[in-house]
Scaffold this motif. Structure first.
Motif, PDB file in Angstrom:
ATOM      1  N   ILE A   1      28.204  17.946  -4.467  1.00 29.54           N
ATOM      2  CA  ILE A   1      27.469  17.623  -5.689  1.00 29.54           C
ATOM      3  C   ILE A   1      26.018  17.307  -5.329  1.00 29.54           C
ATOM      4  N   PRO A   2      25.106  18.253  -5.545  1.00 35.47           N
ATOM      5  CA  PRO A   2      23.699  17.958  -5.279  1.00 35.47           C
ATOM      6  C   PRO A   2      23.165  16.992  -6.338  1.00 35.47           C
ATOM      7  N   ALA A   3      22.626  15.880  -5.876  1.00 36.07           N
ATOM      8  CA  ALA A   3      22.119  14.869  -6.814  1.00 36.07           C
ATOM      9  C   ALA A   3      20.871  14.211  -6.228  1.00 36.07           C
ATOM     10  N   ALA A   4      20.068  15.006  -5.520  1.00 30.58           N
ATOM     11  CA  ALA A   4      18.902  14.441  -4.824  1.00 30.58           C
ATOM     12  C   ALA A   4      17.580  14.828  -5.480  1.00 30.58           C
ATOM     13  N   GLY A   5      17.672  15.515  -6.638  1.00 30.78           N
ATOM     14  CA  GLY A   5      16.443  15.993  -7.288  1.00 30.78           C
ATOM     15  C   GLY A   5      15.589  14.847  -7.826  1.00 30.78           C
ATOM     16  N   LEU A   6      14.371  15.157  -8.188  1.00 34.22           N
ATOM     17  CA  LEU A   6      13.423  14.130  -8.633  1.00 34.22           C
ATOM     18  C   LEU A   6      13.614  13.744 -10.095  1.00 34.22           C
ATOM     19  N   GLY A   7      14.276  14.592 -10.870  1.00 34.57           N
ATOM     20  CA  GLY A   7      14.550  14.260 -12.270  1.00 34.57           C
ATOM     21  C   GLY A   7      13.306  14.124 -13.114  1.00 34.57           C
ATOM     22  N   THR A   8      12.358  15.025 -12.934  1.00 35.54           N
ATOM     23  CA  THR A   8      11.074  14.877 -13.635  1.00 35.54           C
ATOM     24  C   THR A   8      11.194  15.076 -15.151  1.00 35.54           C
ATOM     25  N   ARG A   9      12.280  15.716 -15.602  1.00 37.25           N
ATOM     26  CA  ARG A   9      12.424  15.897 -17.059  1.00 37.25           C
ATOM     27  C   ARG A   9      12.935  14.639 -17.738  1.00 37.25           C
ATOM     28  N   PHE A  10      13.348  13.641 -16.946  1.00 40.08           N
ATOM     29  CA  PHE A  10      13.896  12.438 -17.575  1.00 40.08           C
ATOM     30  C   PHE A  10      13.077  11.197 -17.241  1.00 40.08           C
TER      31      PHE A  10
ATOM     32  N   ALA B   1      13.081  16.702  -1.474  1.00 34.05           N
ATOM     33  CA  ALA B   1      13.667  17.579  -2.505  1.00 34.05           C
ATOM     34  C   ALA B   1      13.068  18.979  -2.381  1.00 34.05           C
ATOM     35  N   LEU B   2      13.625  19.779  -1.478  1.00 34.59           N
ATOM     36  CA  LEU B   2      13.059  21.106  -1.200  1.00 34.59           C
ATOM     37  C   LEU B   2      13.751  22.207  -2.000  1.00 34.59           C
ATOM     38  N   GLY B   3      14.638  21.818  -2.915  1.00 38.95           N
ATOM     39  CA  GLY B   3      15.279  22.810  -3.765  1.00 38.95           C
ATOM     40  C   GLY B   3      16.793  22.759  -3.663  1.00 38.95           C
ATOM     41  N   LEU B   4      17.438  23.359  -4.672  1.00 42.36           N
ATOM     42  CA  LEU B   4      18.902  23.331  -4.745  1.00 42.36           C
ATOM     43  C   LEU B   4      19.534  24.024  -3.539  1.00 42.36           C
ATOM     44  N   GLY B   5      18.960  25.161  -3.117  1.00 41.48           N
ATOM     45  CA  GLY B   5      19.508  25.871  -1.958  1.00 41.48           C
ATOM     46  C   GLY B   5      19.476  24.986  -0.720  1.00 41.48           C
ATOM     47  N   HIS B   6      18.364  24.299  -0.538  1.00 37.20           N
ATOM     48  CA  HIS B   6      18.216  23.399   0.607  1.00 37.20           C
ATOM     49  C   HIS B   6      19.234  22.265   0.531  1.00 37.20           C
ATOM     50  N   ALA B   7      19.416  21.707  -0.683  1.00 35.22           N
ATOM     51  CA  ALA B   7      20.375  20.601  -0.869  1.00 35.22           C
ATOM     52  C   ALA B   7      21.790  21.063  -0.494  1.00 35.22           C
ATOM     53  N   ILE B   8      22.169  22.257  -0.925  1.00 41.57           N
ATOM     54  CA  ILE B   8      23.519  22.762  -0.621  1.00 41.57           C
ATOM     55  C   ILE B   8      23.648  23.019   0.884  1.00 41.57           C
TER      56      ILE B   8
ATOM     57  N   ARG C   1      22.061  12.380   2.892  1.00 39.24           N
ATOM     58  CA  ARG C   1      20.747  12.366   2.238  1.00 39.24           C
ATOM     59  C   ARG C   1      19.956  13.631   2.502  1.00 39.24           C
ATOM     60  N   GLN C   2      19.331  14.112   1.434  1.00 33.20           N
ATOM     61  CA  GLN C   2      18.342  15.189   1.573  1.00 33.20           C
ATOM     62  C   GLN C   2      16.990  14.468   1.649  1.00 33.20           C
ATOM     63  N   GLY C   3      16.338  14.536   2.812  1.00 26.61           N
ATOM     64  CA  GLY C   3      15.110  13.761   3.038  1.00 26.61           C
ATOM     65  C   GLY C   3      13.986  14.106   2.082  1.00 26.61           C
TER      66      GLY C   3
ATOM     67  N   PRO D   1      18.549   6.849 -10.836  1.00 24.93           N
ATOM     68  CA  PRO D   1      18.835   8.287 -10.833  1.00 24.93           C
ATOM     69  C   PRO D   1      19.361   8.761 -12.180  1.00 24.93           C
ATOM     70  N   LYS D   2      18.938   9.957 -12.603  1.00 25.24           N
ATOM     71  CA  LYS D   2      19.434  10.483 -13.883  1.00 25.24           C
ATOM     72  C   LYS D   2      20.954  10.684 -13.839  1.00 25.24           C
ATOM     73  N   GLU D   3      21.506  10.856 -12.637  1.00 22.05           N
ATOM     74  CA  GLU D   3      22.967  11.017 -12.515  1.00 22.05           C
ATOM     75  C   GLU D   3      23.699   9.728 -12.878  1.00 22.05           C
TER      76      GLU D   3
ATOM     77  N   LEU E   1      28.998  21.509  -7.771  1.00 17.92           N
ATOM     78  CA  LEU E   1      28.882  21.065  -9.169  1.00 17.92           C
ATOM     79  C   LEU E   1      27.556  20.314  -9.283  1.00 17.92           C
ATOM     80  N   LEU E   2      26.657  20.765 -10.122  1.00 14.27           N
ATOM     81  CA  LEU E   2      25.384  20.050 -10.254  1.00 14.27           C
ATOM     82  C   LEU E   2      25.643  18.667 -10.850  1.00 14.27           C
ATOM     83  N   GLY E   3      24.988  17.674 -10.236  1.00 15.31           N
ATOM     84  CA  GLY E   3      25.285  16.288 -10.572  1.00 15.31           C
ATOM     85  C   GLY E   3      24.810  15.837 -11.933  1.00 15.31           C
ATOM     86  N   ASP E   4      24.039  16.659 -12.624  1.00 23.67           N
ATOM     87  CA  ASP E   4      23.577  16.261 -13.961  1.00 23.67           C
ATOM     88  C   ASP E   4      24.150  17.159 -15.062  1.00 23.67           C
ATOM     89  N   ASP E   5      25.084  18.027 -14.714  1.00 21.71           N
ATOM     90  CA  ASP E   5      25.714  18.913 -15.705  1.00 21.71           C
ATOM     91  C   ASP E   5      27.141  18.454 -15.972  1.00 21.71           C
TER      92      ASP E   5
HETATM   93  P1  UTP Z   1      17.438  20.233 -11.443  1.00 20.39           P
HETATM   94  O1  UTP Z   1      16.292  21.154 -11.400  1.00 20.39           O
HETATM   95  O2  UTP Z   1      18.213  20.094 -12.703  1.00 20.39           O
HETATM   96  O3  UTP Z   1      17.060  18.764 -11.007  1.00 20.39           O
HETATM   97  O4  UTP Z   1      18.411  20.569 -10.240  1.00 20.39           O
HETATM   98  P2  UTP Z   1      15.715  18.057 -10.729  1.00 20.39           P
HETATM   99  O5  UTP Z   1      14.854  18.867  -9.828  1.00 20.39           O
HETATM  100  O6  UTP Z   1      16.084  16.678 -10.301  1.00 20.39           O
HETATM  101  O7  UTP Z   1      15.198  17.937 -12.230  1.00 20.39           O
HETATM  102  P3  UTP Z   1      13.814  18.124 -12.944  1.00 20.39           P
HETATM  103  O8  UTP Z   1      13.741  19.601 -13.229  1.00 20.39           O
HETATM  104  O9  UTP Z   1      12.740  17.603 -12.038  1.00 20.39           O
HETATM  105  O10 UTP Z   1      13.970  17.300 -14.183  1.00 20.39           O
HETATM  106  C1  UTP Z   1      19.812  20.701 -10.397  1.00 20.39           C
HETATM  107  C2  UTP Z   1      20.580  19.749  -9.504  1.00 20.39           C
HETATM  108  O11 UTP Z   1      20.216  19.932  -8.143  1.00 20.39           O
HETATM  109  C3  UTP Z   1      19.841  18.702  -7.563  1.00 20.39           C
HETATM  110  C4  UTP Z   1      19.428  17.813  -8.731  1.00 20.39           C
HETATM  111  O12 UTP Z   1      19.637  16.445  -8.408  1.00 20.39           O
HETATM  112  C5  UTP Z   1      20.332  18.292  -9.851  1.00 20.39           C
HETATM  113  O13 UTP Z   1      21.578  17.632  -9.846  1.00 20.39           O
HETATM  114  N1  UTP Z   1      18.743  18.954  -6.605  1.00 20.39           N
HETATM  115  C6  UTP Z   1      17.654  19.684  -6.961  1.00 20.39           C
HETATM  116  C7  UTP Z   1      18.849  18.428  -5.322  1.00 20.39           C
HETATM  117  O14 UTP Z   1      19.849  17.773  -4.972  1.00 20.39           O
HETATM  118  N2  UTP Z   1      17.827  18.636  -4.446  1.00 20.39           N
HETATM  119  C8  UTP Z   1      16.717  19.366  -4.768  1.00 20.39           C
HETATM  120  O15 UTP Z   1      15.828  19.532  -3.903  1.00 20.39           O
HETATM  121  C9  UTP Z   1      16.629  19.906  -6.079  1.00 20.39           C
END
Ligand code: UTP
Length: 301
Positions: free
Chosen positions: A15-24, A113-120, A109-111, A32-34, A135-139
């Motif tokens: 479950i990738p949940a390391a994103g920055l969550g800029t939309r929230f 946020a370099l992208g979903l591919g990097h997180a996986i 930990r993903q040091g 965390p938005k999760e 499974l994306l952690g915010d879906d």
């Molecule tokens: P999103 O694009 O929905 O998440 O990535 P984000 O980047 O946190 O959100 P915004 O766009 O800035 O609001 C889908 C999932 O992948 C994770 C996010 O946490 C989310 O669950 N993710 C994304 C990572 O784990 N690492 C990343 O570098 C990017």
């Protein structure tokens, strides 16, 4: 017909949940938005419940330095447990213990946020040479949609191939998603021919969007390692999937409803309302409140 006798079982989920969550923002700056609540449990708990319902026994959460509260949520809390026991609050006690016992839960930990591919890709060592789900952690997927279970069944019925969850969206919305060029097979299954990340609607090969659920063979890790930053300067899982398709089949499992992107404010609100209405405890009272609000709004000029 595929020989299904020696197909590896799918036991692990990432479950990738390391994103920055800029939309929230501003909420997601410190929390965390999760961890957004949907009635009385955080979004990520619903995601883990979906995985466990589909037969997953081992979950790895990709987290980051400002998201420690997620680990606390799934950890034991002896003082609270003792207090609930002393007060005879058995239901609440059972609920908090259930959360800690759902599955074997791990964090990494993903040091950056370099992208979903990097997180996986961070999951490679933990997953090893096994098929696994992402499974994306915010879906949140509604239980009735049966998305992950349907994908795992498709994996087994087709000789252990990768499967991606796909949902039709309005053409103008496709530029927010990975988009699949696919041909129909049978039932909900499609053969994926190509994938494009966030295409311009005019160039999109279809309106089938990738929707937060993936099942990969371990071959995806080699492809992630070779993937250069793509759209938005991020390492895109879609690009790694396209490379994987050069040597392996990829199927899609299509569905049409039951998905809530809780990382987006408006979809989060829809999710809370729908989930609350379904609850036996708060649902009936909440329905009356909503009916009153609707009546009042309709009376407005
Ligand atoms: P999103 O694009 O929905 O998440 O990535 P984000 O980047 O946190 O959100 P915004 O766009 O800035 O609001 C889908 C999932 O992948 C994770 C996010 O946490 C989310 O669950 N993710 C994304 C990572 O784990 N690492 C990343 O570098 C990017």
């Amino acid at each position: 017909m595929a020989d299904n006798t020696n197909i590896a079982p799918v036991r692990k989920a990432v479950i990738p949940a390391a994103g920055l969550g800029t939309r929230f923002l501003p909420f997601s700056k410190a929390v965390p938005k999760e961890m957004l609540p949907v009635v009385d449990r955080p979004v990520i708990q619903y995601v883990i419940e979906e995985a466990v319902d589909a037969g997953i026994t081992d979950v790895l959460i990709i987290t980051s330095r400002h998201k420690k509260v997620m680990e606390d949520h799934f950890d034991r809390f002896p003082e609270l447990e003792a207090a609930l026991e002393a007060k005879n609050k058995t239901e609440a006690l059972a609920e908090i213990l259930d959360v800690t016992e759902m599955c074997n839960l791990h964090f990494i930990r993903q040091g950056e946020a370099l992208g979903l591919g990097h997180a996986i890709g961070m999951a490679e060592h933990h997953v090893g040479n096994e098929p696994f789900c992402v499974l994306l952690g915010d879906d949140i997927m509604h239980r009735s949609a049966g998305v992950l279970k349907g994908m795992i069944d498709t994996y087994h019925a087709n000789g252990g191939v990768s499967v991606v969850g796909l949902m039709e969206v309005a053409k103008e919305d496709i530029s927010s998603y990975g988009c699949a060029d696919a041909v129909e097979l049978e039932g909900r299954t499609v053969e994926v021919r190509d994938l494009v990340e966030k295409p311009d609607p005019a160039d999109a090969p279809s309106n089938l969007a990738i929707m937060g659920r993936y099942l990969f063979t371990p071959g995806i890790f080699d492809e992630i390692r070779r993937t250069e930053p793509g759209v938005g300067g991020e390492i895109q899982i879609t690009d790694a999937m396209v490379s994987l398709m050069a040597s392996e089949r990829m199927l899609g499992w299509t569905f049409s409803e039951g998905r809530f992107d809780t990382g987006k404010k408006i979809d989060y609100l829809r999710c809370v309302v729908e989930m609350a209405l379904e609850r036996e405890d708060v649902g009936p009272a909440f329905r009356e409140i909503l009916a009153d609000i609707v009546k009042r709004e309709q009376l407005l000029p």
